[in-house]
Design a protein around this motif. Structure first.
Motif, PDB file in Angstrom:
ATOM      1  N   PHE A 189       0.842  -1.190   0.000  1.00 42.72           N
ATOM      2  CA  PHE A 189       0.000   0.000   0.000  1.00 42.72           C
ATOM      3  C   PHE A 189       0.879   1.242   0.000  1.00 42.72           C
ATOM      4  O   PHE A 189       1.888   1.305   0.707  1.00 42.72           O
ATOM      5  CB  PHE A 189      -0.902   0.010   1.240  1.00 42.72           C
ATOM      6  CG  PHE A 189      -2.086  -0.889   1.129  1.00 42.72           C
ATOM      7  CD1 PHE A 189      -3.229  -0.461   0.488  1.00 42.72           C
ATOM      8  CD2 PHE A 189      -2.062  -2.160   1.673  1.00 42.72           C
ATOM      9  CE1 PHE A 189      -4.340  -1.282   0.401  1.00 42.72           C
ATOM     10  CE2 PHE A 189      -3.169  -2.988   1.589  1.00 42.72           C
ATOM     11  CZ  PHE A 189      -4.310  -2.543   0.947  1.00 42.72           C
ATOM     12  N   SER A 190       0.499   2.254  -0.754  1.00 42.95           N
ATOM     13  CA  SER A 190       1.193   3.534  -0.735  1.00 42.95           C
ATOM     14  C   SER A 190       0.580   4.409   0.342  1.00 42.95           C
ATOM     15  O   SER A 190      -0.480   4.093   0.902  1.00 42.95           O
ATOM     16  CB  SER A 190       1.071   4.217  -2.098  1.00 42.95           C
ATOM     17  OG  SER A 190      -0.274   4.562  -2.360  1.00 42.95           O
ATOM     18  N   SER A 191       1.229   5.536   0.633  1.00 45.95           N
ATOM     19  CA  SER A 191       0.676   6.459   1.622  1.00 45.95           C
ATOM     20  C   SER A 191      -0.670   7.003   1.160  1.00 45.95           C
ATOM     21  O   SER A 191      -1.575   7.241   1.974  1.00 45.95           O
ATOM     22  CB  SER A 191       1.655   7.608   1.865  1.00 45.95           C
ATOM     23  OG  SER A 191       1.940   8.295   0.651  1.00 45.95           O
ATOM     24  N   ASN A 192      -0.819   7.180  -0.135  1.00 43.42           N
ATOM     25  CA  ASN A 192      -2.097   7.647  -0.689  1.00 43.42           C
ATOM     26  C   ASN A 192      -3.208   6.634  -0.437  1.00 43.42           C
ATOM     27  O   ASN A 192      -4.343   6.999  -0.115  1.00 43.42           O
ATOM     28  CB  ASN A 192      -1.952   7.905  -2.187  1.00 43.42           C
ATOM     29  CG  ASN A 192      -3.198   8.527  -2.797  1.00 43.42           C
ATOM     30  OD1 ASN A 192      -3.576   9.633  -2.445  1.00 43.42           O
ATOM     31  ND2 ASN A 192      -3.838   7.798  -3.702  1.00 43.42           N
ATOM     32  N   ASP A 193      -2.875   5.349  -0.589  1.00 40.15           N
ATOM     33  CA  ASP A 193      -3.854   4.286  -0.324  1.00 40.15           C
ATOM     34  C   ASP A 193      -4.295   4.318   1.132  1.00 40.15           C
ATOM     35  O   ASP A 193      -5.489   4.199   1.435  1.00 40.15           O
ATOM     36  CB  ASP A 193      -3.256   2.912  -0.649  1.00 40.15           C
ATOM     37  CG  ASP A 193      -3.068   2.700  -2.136  1.00 40.15           C
ATOM     38  OD1 ASP A 193      -3.889   3.217  -2.909  1.00 40.15           O
ATOM     39  OD2 ASP A 193      -2.090   2.036  -2.519  1.00 40.15           O
ATOM     40  N   ALA A 221      -9.875  -6.119  -2.230  1.00 35.07           N
ATOM     41  CA  ALA A 221      -9.514  -6.064  -0.816  1.00 35.07           C
ATOM     42  C   ALA A 221      -9.625  -4.639  -0.290  1.00 35.07           C
ATOM     43  O   ALA A 221     -10.057  -4.419   0.842  1.00 35.07           O
ATOM     44  CB  ALA A 221      -8.088  -6.581  -0.614  1.00 35.07           C
ATOM     45  N   GLN A 222      -9.243  -3.654  -1.113  1.00 31.06           N
ATOM     46  CA  GLN A 222      -9.384  -2.260  -0.702  1.00 31.06           C
ATOM     47  C   GLN A 222     -10.855  -1.886  -0.533  1.00 31.06           C
ATOM     48  O   GLN A 222     -11.222  -1.165   0.390  1.00 31.06           O
ATOM     49  CB  GLN A 222      -8.730  -1.333  -1.725  1.00 31.06           C
ATOM     50  CG  GLN A 222      -7.210  -1.312  -1.654  1.00 31.06           C
ATOM     51  CD  GLN A 222      -6.615  -0.384  -2.689  1.00 31.06           C
ATOM     52  OE1 GLN A 222      -6.611  -0.665  -3.887  1.00 31.06           O
ATOM     53  NE2 GLN A 222      -6.111   0.748  -2.227  1.00 31.06           N
ATOM     54  N   ILE A 223     -11.687  -2.375  -1.448  1.00 27.15           N
ATOM     55  CA  ILE A 223     -13.120  -2.102  -1.338  1.00 27.15           C
ATOM     56  C   ILE A 223     -13.674  -2.692  -0.046  1.00 27.15           C
ATOM     57  O   ILE A 223     -14.457  -2.053   0.667  1.00 27.15           O
ATOM     58  CB  ILE A 223     -13.877  -2.675  -2.556  1.00 27.15           C
ATOM     59  CG1 ILE A 223     -13.443  -1.960  -3.840  1.00 27.15           C
ATOM     60  CG2 ILE A 223     -15.388  -2.548  -2.365  1.00 27.15           C
ATOM     61  CD1 ILE A 223     -14.018  -2.558  -5.105  1.00 27.15           C
TER      62      ILE A 223
END
Length: 303
Positions: free
Chosen positions: A3-7, A195-197
């Motif tokens: 994951f990025s910081s934006n994520d 997974a993000q959803i």
């Protein structure tokens, strides 16, 4: 893929803050009408505190609003759905709106035990129809899969709304744990996007819990239909679109946890109350999720 910081910002921090803030506003509006029943947040006879039970307006609407921020900011799906799995946001929105409308009148028994199950059946039937692909090689077969999914979603949505403990801390922990388990299973099915959803439900629900604690209101009441549609829908999508070795049972077990919590809360003797009661509910409900995640991890481990 890490994951990025934006994520992290748009999938965790912003949805959490948005859910908390919006719940403050809607809870304040609800308090003016005083339409919600109360629950006891303390079991000590001398210090019982009546906390208003949360209704869907102050929980379901903030949850989907918070999830929508992350969903569209991270470009997890289009505004206009085309593929079957892209209909989930619309399905969750419909679920939240229906739950909110029914929730205004749940103090009437004829609505709670008559209209509610009928309305919820219509929602889960429509959502299942939207999300379920009609592929010839679908396993289980389309009629079996659709029937089982709709029946399970309807049963869970109704029973969690009828549960007397639904606004207490134990049910909040059960739902938060279920959200995490679903996100892990979906991630192991080799879809970071799905997974993000799924993870958006955890951050949004956590924000609702924080808001409920600060306002001394029920924590996650009124989310039976919305969370069931959201989590059950993403598990369905992840399963039918996955080429991983995650077993079918791992996609079904997490949603059994909240159902078990209702059963345990109903069967526990009245003399078991407070912390002991909540602990029993949480521990029993955690078993299906732990088994689901364990089986998924074992199935996807490199040989």
């Amino acid at each position: 893929m890490p994951f990025s910081s934006n994520d992290l910002i748009w999938s965790l921090v912003v949805p959490l803050l948005a859910a908390t803030g919006l719940r403050f506003v809607l809870s304040w509006i609800v308090s003016w009408f005083d339409t919600a029943p109360s629950i006891e947040t303390s079991e000590e006879a001398t210090t019982k505190i009546a906390a208003p039970m949360a209704i869907p307006l102050e929980t379901a609407i903030p949850l989907i609003a918070a999830a929508a921020i992350g969903y569209f900011q991270l470009e997890l799906g289009p505004l206009v759905p085309k593929a079957h799995y892209e209909w989930l946001p619309l399905g969750v929105l419909i679920a939240a709106v229906v739950a909110t409308l029914v929730g205004f009148f749940q103090r009437f028994a004829i609505v709670r035990f008559g209209l509610l199950p009928l309305a919820y059946a219509g929602v889960v039937g429509g959502v299942g129809y939207m999300l379920m692909p009609t592929w010839d090689d679908l396993s289980p077969s389309y009629p079996v899969y659709l029937t089982c999914w709709c029946a399970g979603a309807w049963l869970l949505a109704c029973t969690t709304e009828w549960a007397t403990d639904r606004g207490r801390w134990s049910f909040a922990i059960v739902w938060l744990g279920t959200c995490l388990a679903v996100a892990i299973v979906v991630a192991l099915s080799e879809s970071l996007r799905f997974a993000q959803i799924a993870g958006l439900t955890f951050s949004g629900s956590l924000g609702l819990v924080i808001g409920g604690m600060l306002m001394r209101r029920g924590l996650l009441g009124g989310l039976g239909l919305t969370l069931t549609t959201y989590l059950g829908g993403i598990l369905l999508i992840a399963h039918v679109n996955s080429f991983s070795d995650v077993p079918l049972v791992s996609y079904w077990l997490p949603m059994i946890g909240p159902l078990l919590s209702v059963v345990v809360a109903t069967l526990l003797p009245g003399k078991i109350s407070g912390f002991a009661r909540g602990t029993c509910i949480v521990l029993v409900a955690a078993i299906p999720s732990l088994v689901a995640v364990t089986l998924a991890v074992l199935a996807t481990m490199p040989e």
